[in-house]
Write a protein that holds these residues in place. Structure first.
Motif, PDB file in Angstrom:
ATOM      1  N   UNK B 299       0.705  -1.182  -0.119  1.00 49.61           N
ATOM      2  CA  UNK B 299      -0.067  -0.009  -0.125  1.00 49.61           C
ATOM      3  C   UNK B 299       0.977   1.040  -0.026  1.00 49.61           C
ATOM      4  N   UNK B 300       0.389   2.373  -0.401  1.00 49.73           N
ATOM      5  CA  UNK B 300       0.789   3.733  -0.191  1.00 49.73           C
ATOM      6  C   UNK B 300       0.367   4.153   1.115  1.00 49.73           C
ATOM      7  N   UNK B 301       1.278   4.595   1.755  1.00 48.67           N
ATOM      8  CA  UNK B 301       0.962   5.273   3.338  1.00 48.67           C
ATOM      9  C   UNK B 301       1.301   6.755   3.071  1.00 48.67           C
ATOM     10  N   UNK B 302       0.215   7.595   3.633  1.00 44.44           N
ATOM     11  CA  UNK B 302       0.513   8.814   3.858  1.00 44.44           C
ATOM     12  C   UNK B 302       0.778   9.558   4.889  1.00 44.44           C
ATOM     13  N   UNK B 303       1.555  10.420   4.843  1.00 44.52           N
ATOM     14  CA  UNK B 303       1.974  11.024   6.163  1.00 44.52           C
ATOM     15  C   UNK B 303       1.100  12.180   6.712  1.00 44.52           C
ATOM     16  N   UNK B 442      11.095   8.620  11.379  1.00 47.12           N
ATOM     17  CA  UNK B 442      11.318   9.711  11.543  1.00 47.12           C
ATOM     18  C   UNK B 442      10.039  10.587  10.578  1.00 47.12           C
ATOM     19  N   UNK B 443       9.434  10.020   9.945  1.00 43.89           N
ATOM     20  CA  UNK B 443       8.324  10.570   9.010  1.00 43.89           C
ATOM     21  C   UNK B 443       8.881  11.427   8.014  1.00 43.89           C
ATOM     22  N   UNK B 444      10.113  11.175   7.607  1.00 45.97           N
ATOM     23  CA  UNK B 444      10.600  11.936   6.496  1.00 45.97           C
ATOM     24  C   UNK B 444      10.253  11.511   4.944  1.00 45.97           C
ATOM     25  N   UNK B 445       8.870  11.576   4.756  1.00 39.48           N
ATOM     26  CA  UNK B 445       8.302  11.182   3.528  1.00 39.48           C
ATOM     27  C   UNK B 445       7.138  11.809   3.468  1.00 39.48           C
ATOM     28  N   UNK B 469      -1.998   4.286  18.490  1.00 38.81           N
ATOM     29  CA  UNK B 469      -0.898   3.592  19.387  1.00 38.81           C
ATOM     30  C   UNK B 469      -0.033   2.959  18.747  1.00 38.81           C
ATOM     31  N   UNK B 470      -0.453   2.508  17.627  1.00 42.52           N
ATOM     32  CA  UNK B 470       0.364   1.285  16.933  1.00 42.52           C
ATOM     33  C   UNK B 470       1.876   2.077  16.540  1.00 42.52           C
ATOM     34  N   UNK B 471       3.165   1.535  16.898  1.00 43.16           N
ATOM     35  CA  UNK B 471       4.054   1.962  16.367  1.00 43.16           C
ATOM     36  C   UNK B 471       4.436   2.096  14.704  1.00 43.16           C
ATOM     37  N   UNK B 472       3.768   0.969  14.315  1.00 43.65           N
ATOM     38  CA  UNK B 472       3.844   0.832  12.865  1.00 43.65           C
ATOM     39  C   UNK B 472       3.286   1.704  12.073  1.00 43.65           C
ATOM     40  N   UNK B 473       2.250   2.432  12.659  1.00 39.13           N
ATOM     41  CA  UNK B 473       1.691   3.634  11.948  1.00 39.13           C
ATOM     42  C   UNK B 473       2.391   4.669  11.738  1.00 39.13           C
ATOM     43  N   UNK B 474       3.367   4.383  10.779  1.00 37.43           N
ATOM     44  CA  UNK B 474       4.214   5.421  10.443  1.00 37.43           C
ATOM     45  C   UNK B 474       3.720   6.733   9.908  1.00 37.43           C
ATOM     46  N   UNK B 475       2.669   6.815   9.451  1.00 33.37           N
ATOM     47  CA  UNK B 475       2.169   8.026   8.996  1.00 33.37           C
ATOM     48  C   UNK B 475       1.592   8.814  10.058  1.00 33.37           C
TER      49      UNK B 475
END
Lengths: 443, 557
Positions: B299-303, B442-445, B469-475
């Protein structure tokens, strides 16, 4: 990038011929009559291979710089319905509406092809009691075997949309887990394009059809025209290949000449600087420069690439020219000129420059292929150009994925690199030979 | 598995990649002329995508380790040949809303001959949760009572909701209902560990073949780092008579699918994954091509961090209306079996048990709403986004992708469509796996091409991915509605309520577009015709050779 230092040092003027000239120059100052000796270049009697190389280079330049005026396709345009195609002529395609949720109306008694175009092939076959799942295979009609397993379908129909081309396919349906063939078709899809793509590409519709352009060399794995890409890629490759050597040879010559003329401790220091630069790792510098210039990810790195080459590659020509200048300045005719009261600048213009110029030209023609190669290599590993711009090296990198199935995608740009490198090398050889008086005398 | 894997497979992912990328294969005799299968000595030779970073079951995260550990170790339960859960070390079990009980086999033994006891599980689970162990997979043990607090260092490990009753009975207490707990016990983090071995070797535990003990169908007889691994049937394994293949050699470590395919063609390995580059060649040479759904979602994940354009909903909707997953899958990827994804939940996710008692797929019962690609609509949304953001032109967007060739190809396709369709400039940021994860952290995207492989056989492995609360929720997607639906499903054992919440969640993802699903991956592979019964599965280590055998040659290919 390292310039070979093994060329024969170029001494076209023997003592006997140059001595009177020097005297002549000293006496008559800058009178126009003193120009009878080959001040510029040795007579350009290139070997046949040299001439051939010259022609090849001209053709390459025409291809790359004039070609796009003739072949006006956008090199980054992706024809999604024409992925990895072989050479093709312009043709027209029917506009169709894709529907990934297609379902047939009712059941059928025999195996049916509802439609067959390059966007979708719709198949339906009679359902069989007791079969939970059907396996659908596709192969090229001329090949034996079932081919690729397209899908396991729980219903007695299937819509194939997977990279369809205008060629003859054979579809086979089997019950899952059994070897019995339930249905078999041979199908040639007609050219088609989805309405969405036609709109995206901005193609005008003419009575339900659109015109697709020709692709004389086919398309790559993203449907881009290979011919247009070779031209666009060559522009980057040759630009880097010509600009970078121009700059670093000019700088190297100036540096070497100044060091040679200055002599003494200045020369010593200058040459230690050269030693230092030679010891620097090129790749590391390349990466550092990208960072230093703030070239973010995904941005074009051509400028730092050229700069890195200039910073790292001037040393060869600097050494070469310095050596030449040193040896020239001890030539009797130069000494004579000096004794005769000629100024430094005059000596440089009259004696030094004509003698080193051929050598500069030779090293230039050797530097070009190595610069092309460096660019190709860096783009190959992803440090050069960034998409959507391209270069021959980057195209090789793209093509390597499909080397087994579509070798032309890698071989064509590789061939362009080879031709360019070979032509410039051959030309360099020929120039050197032409300039080498000893060789000339032998022949 | 845990960790996003996109183009460049993550650890666990690498394993899929191993599979996908065709990491595994059979043959024996790594030296001289390796042979793909040897029916006489019952040996097979395979290749491995890469060497596992660790074989410590409490710390491993990658697919390669999962593959090896599923052969070397055995948990309470295991996945059988038909994909159902069967007894591993446990012989009988009982699951309730508040806990579970397991009765262990008396004949389950370690490779040194000592019996596998309930204490080995208690130790292993406590060890995995200890903060010092720093297990990335500790969260998978959170259904146990107090597990999360122990992992955060707030409670001593003795408070963990598991205890041994005698040597052969294990009692588990849950933090909250966990209807999928049995499946978890087949996962590597739940495998037993022998305390004396772990204490003896400390950090060097599982670093070499002789520094760990085995209780699974195979033992590792040789591990030459960077060169080869050899597995041999475990003579102390309780089910040794069911294991037909005596030796599995892994003399090749390569993730390059064309290298694997060449090895397969030369009859050096018995299984090779194919990428689209080798597909036509394999068809041309008449190999039977097999297909397997890996269950992973790309998937494409948005920031959603402050100041990012991708935090604007209209902007995301514009991309949703522009990017049609089926074009990507059918035109660009060109891999049969790879399916266009429209939902957070892949088609392989299990749904509620049917009234007939058979398992069902979630998506069959709760179809997803599809957004059809529509250029005009996409442009409308973009205009709206412009107004909402108060800007006249969009700055270039950064798309973070992995460094595989396929990833770049995919990225170039997005770049082109965004430019052509909406006039947006997309810059491709290609990074190696570790660096990509770091940048994601780091959210660098603006947009990242990521992937997720399921860790356990329950819809929750996907559902809680984008909870705040999920750490893998990078966006850093943060939606109270989403969180509420996840909590609602997590706190009940009633399948009807759970799946109703999940259906709402599926619609929320389509409506709010925290991610844009692109495709569900599949693996294509070729397999030696004499090799039979290899289990390919999403869970429990893939591929699995415990129940495989070598058929006699048929006299033809």
């Amino acid at each position: 990038m390292k310039m070979s230092l093994s060329y024969d040092l170029f001494r076209p003027y023997s003592l006997s011929t140059t001595y009177p000239l020097a005297g002549d120059g000293a006496c008559s100052g800058n009178g126009p009559e003193s120009v009878e000796l080959p001040l510029a270049m040795p007579s350009p009697s290139l070997s046949r291979s040299g001439k051939l190389a010259g022609v090849a280079i001209v053709l390459l330049l025409v291809f790359v710089f004039i070609g796009p005026l003739v072949w006006q396709q956008d090199p980054s345009r992706q024809w999604l319905s024409q992925i990895s195609m072989g050479p093709s002529a312009s043709n027209s395609a029917r506009l169709v509406d894709n529907d990934s949720l297609w379902q047939p109306r009712g059941e059928v008694q025999t195996a049916v092809v509802h439609s067959a175009n390059t966007e979708f092939v719709r198949l339906q076959w009679p359902a069989v009691e007791g079969v939970h799942a059907y396996q659908v295979f596709r192969n090229f009609a001329e090949q034996s075997g079932l081919g690729i397993p397209l899908a396991v379908s729980r219903v007695a129909y299937y819509q194939d949309e997977l990279q369809l081309a205008e060629t003859r396919y054979r579809y086979t349906v089997k019950a899952e887990g059994s070897d019995k063939v339930l249905a078999e078709w041979e199908v040639t899809p007609e050219p088609a394009m989805s309405r969405f793509e036609a709109q995206l590409q901005g193609l005008p519709e003419q009575s339900g059809r659109v015109i697709l352009p020709a692709h004389p060399l086919g398309t790559d794995a993203l449907g881009r025209d290979i011919l247009a890409r070779l031209m666009a890629g060559g522009r980057t490759s040759l630009m880097v290949g010509l600009i970078a050597p121009c700059l670093f040879i000019a700088f190297g010559c100036l540096y070497g000449a100044l060091a040679g003329i200055a002599g003494g401790w200045l020369d010593n220091v200058a040459m230690r600087v050269v030693d230092f630069v030679i010891a620097l790792p090129f790749l590391l510098f390349m990466i550092l420069l990208r960072v230093a210039f703030g070239i973010g990810p995904g941005e074009d790195g051509v400028f730092p690439l050229i700069l890195a080459m200039v910073m790292m590659s001037w040393t060869g020509s600097a050494r070469l020219i310095r050596g030449q200048v040193l040896s020239l300045s001890q030539q009797p005719y130069v000494e004579a000129a000096r004794l005769a009261g000629m100024g430094r600048l005059q000596i440089i213009v009259r004696h030094m420059l004509p003698n080193v110029l051929p050598m500069i030209l030779v090293s230039f023609s050797f530097a070009v292929p190595s610069a092309i190669f460096t660019e190709a290599f860096l783009s190959f590993i992803g440090l050069g150009v960034a998409p959507p711009s391209t270069s021959w090296g980057a195209q090789c990198n793209d093509g390597i994925k499909t080397l087994l199935s579509h070798p032309q995608q890698m071989l064509l740009p590789a061939a362009m690199i080879s031709i360019a490198v070979l032509a410039f090398n051959t030309l360099g050889d020929a120039l050197r030979d032409a300039g080498d008086s000893r060789l000339r005398e032998l022949s | 598995m845990k960790s996003h894997w996109g183009q460049r497979p993550s650890p666990f992912l690498i394993f899929f990649v191993a599979i996908f990328c065709g990491a595994l294969f059979f043959a024996h005799s790594p030296y001289a002329q390796a042979q793909a299968v040897d029916a006489q000595t019952s040996r097979i030779t395979l290749s491995l995508a890469t060497e596992p970073p660790t074989l410590n079951s409490a710390q491993a995260t990658d697919t390669i380790a999962n593959f090896l550990l599923s052969h070397l170790m055995e948990g309470l339960l295991r996945y059988g040949q038909d994909g159902s859960l069967q007894g591993g070390v446990a012989e009988r079990w009982e699951l309730t809303e508040t806990g579970a009980r397991f009765w262990l086999r008396k004949n389950a033994r370690w490779s040194d001959g000592k019996p596998v006891t309930a204490d080995d599980f208690v130790f292993a689970w406590r060890y995995a949760l200890k903060p010092e162990t720093a297990s990335q997979y500790a969260f998978i043990l959170y259904p146990l009572r107090n597990a999360e607090a122990i992992n955060r260092g707030e409670l001593p490990v003795e408070n963990l909701g598991v205890r041994a009753v005698g040597a052969h009975e294990l009692r588990v207490e849950f933090e909250k209902p966990c209807p999928y707990f049995l499946g978890l016990t087949a996962f590597m983090s739940y495998m037993p560990l022998r305390e004396d071995m772990v204490q003896r070797w400390q950090r060097a535990y599982a670093a070499d073949a002789d520094k760990l003990l085995y209780n699974g169908p195979y033992i590792m007889s040789e591990w030459i780092h960077g060169a080869s691994i050899r597995l041999r049937r475990n003579p102390n394994y309780w089910g040794r008579n069911e294991v037909a293949i005596a030796e599995i050699d892994l003399p090749y470590f390569t993730a390059d699918t064309s290298a694997q395919f060449n090895l397969f063609r030369d009859k050096r390995i018995a299984l090779a994954s194919l990428d689209s580059g080798q597909l036509d060649k394999a068809v041309e040479q008449g190999f039977d091509i097999h297909q397997f759904q890996t269950g992973a979602l790309f998937f494409l994940e948005f920031n959603f961090r402050k100041g990012r354009i991708t935090a604007n909903k209209s902007f995301r909707k514009a991309l949703q209306a522009l990017l049609d997953p089926s074009i990507l899958v059918n035109k660009i990827l060109g891999m049969p079996g790879v399916l266009p994804a429209y939902s957070l939940f892949p088609t392989t996710v299990t749904g509620p048990i049917r009234s007939t008692g058979e398992a069902s797929y979630f998506r069959d019962q709760f179809p997803v709403r599809r957004v059809t690609a529509n250029l005009d609509q996409a442009r409308d949304y973009l205009e709206r986004a412009k107004k909402e953001l108060g800007i006249t032109a969009f700055p270039p967007l950064h798309l973070l992708v992995g460094d595989s060739p396929r990833a770049l190809q995919e990225a170039e396709y997005y770049q082109y469509v965004l430019k052509r369709g909406l006039g947006l400039e997309l810059r491709i940021d290609q990074q190696i796996f570790k660096q990509r994860l770091e940048k994601m952290r780091r959210g660098d995207f603006d947009i990242v091409a990521a992937a997720w492989g399921p860790d356990y056989d329950d819809i929750m492995t996907f559902a809680d991915l984008f909870s705040s609360w999920n750490d893998n929720n990078r966006g850093r997607y943060n939606s109270p509605h989403y969180d509420a639906l996840v909590s609602q499903a997590a706190n009940t054992a009633d399948p009807k309520l759970r799946f109703q919440a999940m259906a709402e969640l599926q619609e929320l993802v389509v409506e709010d577009v925290p991610i844009l699903p692109t495709y569900e991956s599949a693996s294509l592979y070729v397999q030696h015709p004499q090799l039979r019964g290899v289990r390919r599965s999403i869970f429990g280590g893939d591929p699995n050779f415990r129940d495989a055998w070598i058929a006699l040659p048929e006299g033809k290919r």
